[in-house]
Design a protein around this motif. Structure first.
Motif: not given
Length: 770
Positions: A709-716, A725-731, A753-757
């Motif tokens: 849970x969280x409120x951020x704009x997710x890239x991956x 790493x067992x898996x990846x999602x975007x939502x 996050x988008x725009x974050x390094x």
């Protein structure tokens, strides 16, 4: 020989006379010494002294009796001056008890001789012939009923009449003469037998009081009033012969009706009275009145309002019987003067004593959403504003080895909302985000500063659920805390008694500023804003009162407790409904139950009050903002006027509604303004979770849904198991189905996050699969 005999007889007579003389002298001396030894001194006044009080009488603010006690050695609380006692009653007592009262000097010797003659003829004591003065001596100096006591009473009666006037003696007698059931004096007797004061009694009832005093334990007027007929007729005839009985003849008098009734106090204020002697809980009543102090205590309670509120509560409890609710309580306070005006308990069935010995005003129960205003006031004092965007979206938290999902009362989610809307609609998920911002420890400390002594456990015990009322508080604590919001953030102890020599005053040094006037008045403004609550309550709900009133409701789990608290410019009112045995009700809500009662009580309080607005700090700045983003409104924005604390006005203008603008500016603004929502948390699995693989399902297709849970704009989103790493999602609102594998594992999530390094990382959680 004869001469010698004669001389011997004369000598013997002389010796006998001498012996008798000496014996009489010695006896007289002994009687004199014994009399002086057994005589008791009188006080300088026949009025009872304050030190004679064992238990005081409590009165309402207008002098109406709230309590009555017969434990004191004297009648102190119902004393009447002689001129307040009807003249016919005085004459009736003199005719019945002491016809020559105004002529003798303490002892009526003619009456004593006549009584002695009658007793000798009857061979038993049938008459005592004690004067009123001697009866007063007997009241002042109780002794065993012996001949010696009668001798002493006669002497003391003479002394008493030298010290006091006939008027003082008769006044004392009529106020202290004993009746049945520990009553003393004619006023207490009139209330015992007729439930009325002396000036309301008819002639027959007045004469009955004079007759009963001779044998008060022999007659039970409620069961059989015929036993007093003969002595009543003799007294009426005596008064008629002496010309004291005018108007009706004795025959007409005896045919007059008598209205017998049991004495009842005007209102039931027993719980309020008992609260005065509970300094362990109610610091405001730290001085115990019993044992020492005034004979009467003038309290702050308004008996007229108490009776009206009792009627309102009883009626609504009766109407809600089908919802399985049996108990309720109401507390009304004038927060301008800090005075408690009504302290009411209600129980079903009506008039039943079931649960009546429990004071629901001081019983700790879960308050539901009624604590949220104090949380938001703390947030407003900590840099939030009414336009701060809070995300109302699905939220879950690990609890123990499981997961708790938060939801609103209506089970709806409204997305990003302004703080005004979040508080006005009493939404749960924004409240959880608010306590994440303030911190659980800080909120608990603030509640304890407000006087919530019932919340005495560590912050870790309550957790974030404290924002939703998972602790237990009392109605008294809750109403006292709401008076702080009503007084512009100032805490002052509540008062139980009025000023004067008989007051029990709170410690005014306990007064303190808990919230800033700006934060407190902002919360009050939100709670009184019908538009702020329209999402959950609609625009025409019962919480919209004719006079500006801040209102908050609350309902605990399983509908066990329903609450409503409100305040206008002068009064603060709190209501609780539920079952004292902690049974759940059948869906009793805070609006249909306590909300209706709150509306009825404020209608009564406002009946004779001039309507005035709630306090609003003059330091608040008013700015036009965008309804959607909470930023300063642009010409194209749907706008609304909002109030802000100094230094917290929005710095930028909204561009979301400008032509050609894109993206979800509302959520972006919320993310930028609510820093606490940028963090991400691992919901599933929770720490130390233990799972078992189902043998009926093939291992190759068995999986467990991992969530964050969280409120951020997710890239991956990268899901790590045992550091890999067992898996990846975007939502971020979605989940990852991890293939189950037996053993002890470590789970962690990395969010890009988008725009974050650099990514955000959750804490590492250990769990077991068996």
């Amino acid at each position: 020989m004869r001469g010698n005999i004669f001389m011997n007889r004369r000598l013997a007579s002389r010796w006998l006379y001498l012996v008798l003389l000496v014996t009489s002298a010695l006896s007289a001396e002994w009687i004199l010494r014994a009399t002086i030894r057994d005589l008791l001194p009188f006080q300088t006044s026949l009025r009872p002294r304050q030190q004679d009080v064992r238990k005081p009488q409590y009165l309402d603010r207008n002098g109406v009796a709230l309590s009555i006690t017969y434990d004191n050695p004297w009648n102190i609380h119902d004393w009447l001056d002689l001129h307040e006692i009807p003249g016919l009653l005085q004459e009736a007592f003199i005719a019945a008890e002491d016809r020559r009262f105004h002529r003798h000097h303490g002892v009526d010797w003619l009456a004593r001789l006549h009584a002695l003659q009658q007793n000798i003829i009857a061979l038993r004591a049938i008459r005592g012939a004690s004067t009123i003065t001697e009866q007063v001596v007997r009241i002042l100096h109780p002794r065993p009923r012996t001949l010696w006591s009668r001798w002493l009473e006669g002497i003391e009666a003479v002394r008493l009449e030298k010290l006091f006037t006939k008027t003082e003696i008769l006044e004392f007698y009529l106020n202290q003469v004993p009746y049945a059931r520990q009553r003393r004096g004619v006023l207490q007797a009139a209330r015992l037998y007729f439930d009325r004061d002396l000036d309301t009694l008819n002639t027959r009832e007045i004469l009955t009081l004079a007759v009963l005093v001779r044998a008060p334990g022999r007659f039970d007027l409620q069961q059989d009033g015929l036993g007093v007929e003969k002595p009543l007729r003799r007294l009426a005839d005596e008064l008629e012969r002496s010309g004291k009985l005018s108007g009706k003849s004795p025959e007409e008098l005896l045919q007059a009706g008598v209205s017998f009734a049991r004495f009842r106090l005007p209102v039931d204020a027993g719980h309020f009275i008992r609260s005065l002697s509970r300094p362990d809980y109610l610091a405001e009543s730290a001085a115990k009145a019993e044992g020492t102090g005034p004979t009467r205590v003038l309290t702050t309670l308004d008996s007229g309002l108490q009776a009206k509120v009792q009627e309102i509560l009883n009626r609504h409890l009766q109407d809600m019987q089908d919802l399985n609710v049996a108990n309720g309580a109401v507390l009304v306070v004038n927060h301008q003067t800090d005075e408690i005006l009504a302290w009411v308990n209600g129980n079903l069935p009506s008039g039943s004593s079931a649960g009546s010995w429990i004071d629901a005003v001081t019983v700790a129960r879960q308050p539901g959403s009624t604590l949220k205003p104090f949380l938001y006031a703390l947030a407003l004092d900590s840099a939030w504003t009414p336009s701060t965007i809070i995300d109302d979206s699905p939220l879950a938290r690990p609890v123990g080895n499981g997961v708790h999902t938060f939801h609103n009362y209506s089970r709806k989610f409204y997305g990003p909302l302004r703080l005004r809307e979040a508080l006005g609609n009493s939404l749960n998920i924004p409240a959880i985000r608010a306590i994440q911002f303030t911190g659980i420890e800080s909120f608990l400390e603030r509640l304890q500063t407000l006087g919530f002594a019932s919340l005495n456990l560590h912050a870790s015990h309550y957790g974030e659920g404290l924002a939703l009322g998972n602790g237990e508080v009392t109605l008294f604590e809750l109403v006292r805390a709401y008076t702080v919001l009503a007084r512009a953030g100032s805490y002052r102890p509540l008062r139980f008694t009025l000023d004067g020599a008989s007051s029990i005053r709170p410690d005014q040094s306990a007064a303190k500023q808990v919230y800033s006037p700006e934060a407190a008045s902002l919360v009050a403004d939100i709670l009184a804003d019908p538009q702020a609550r329209r999402l959950e309550f609609g625009t025409g709900n019962i919480l919209r009162l004719p006079v500006q009133t801040a209102v908050k409701t609350g309902t605990s789990n399983d509908y066990r407790d329903a609450w409503a608290v409100g305040f206008n410019h002068r009064y603060t009112v709190g209501i609780w409904m539920g079952n004292l045995d902690r049974r759940a009700t059948d869906g009793l809500s805070s609006t249909t139950g306590p909300g209706l009662i709150l509306r009825s009580i404020f209608a009564e309080l406002n009946r004779f009050e001039e309507a005035r607005p709630l306090y609003l700090s003059p330091r608040l700045a008013v700015v036009k903002i965008c309804r959607v983003t909470g930023l300063r409104a642009s010409p194209a924005c749907p706008s609304v006027l909002e109030k802000f604390l100094p230094g917290t006005l929005p710095a930028s203008h909204c561009t979301h509604h400008d032509a050609g603008s894109g993206g979800d500016a509302r959520l972006a603004a919320g993310s930028a303004r609510a820093a606490e929502n940028t963090a991400v948390h691992l919901l599933q699995p929770s720490a130390n979770l233990q799972m078992a693989m189902d043998p009926r399902i093939p291992d190759i297709i068995e999986a467990y849904p991992m969530k964050i849970t969280g409120q951020v704009k997710v890239k991956k989103i990268e899901w790590l198991i045992d550091g890999k790493v067992s898996g990846t999602t975007t939502d971020i609102d979605g989940h990852y189905m991890w293939p189950l594998s037996r053993g002890t594992h470590l789970a962690q999530v990395r969010v890009w996050q988008e725009g974050q390094g650099n990514p955000l990382e959750t804490s590492v959680v250990q769990f077991v699969v068996k």
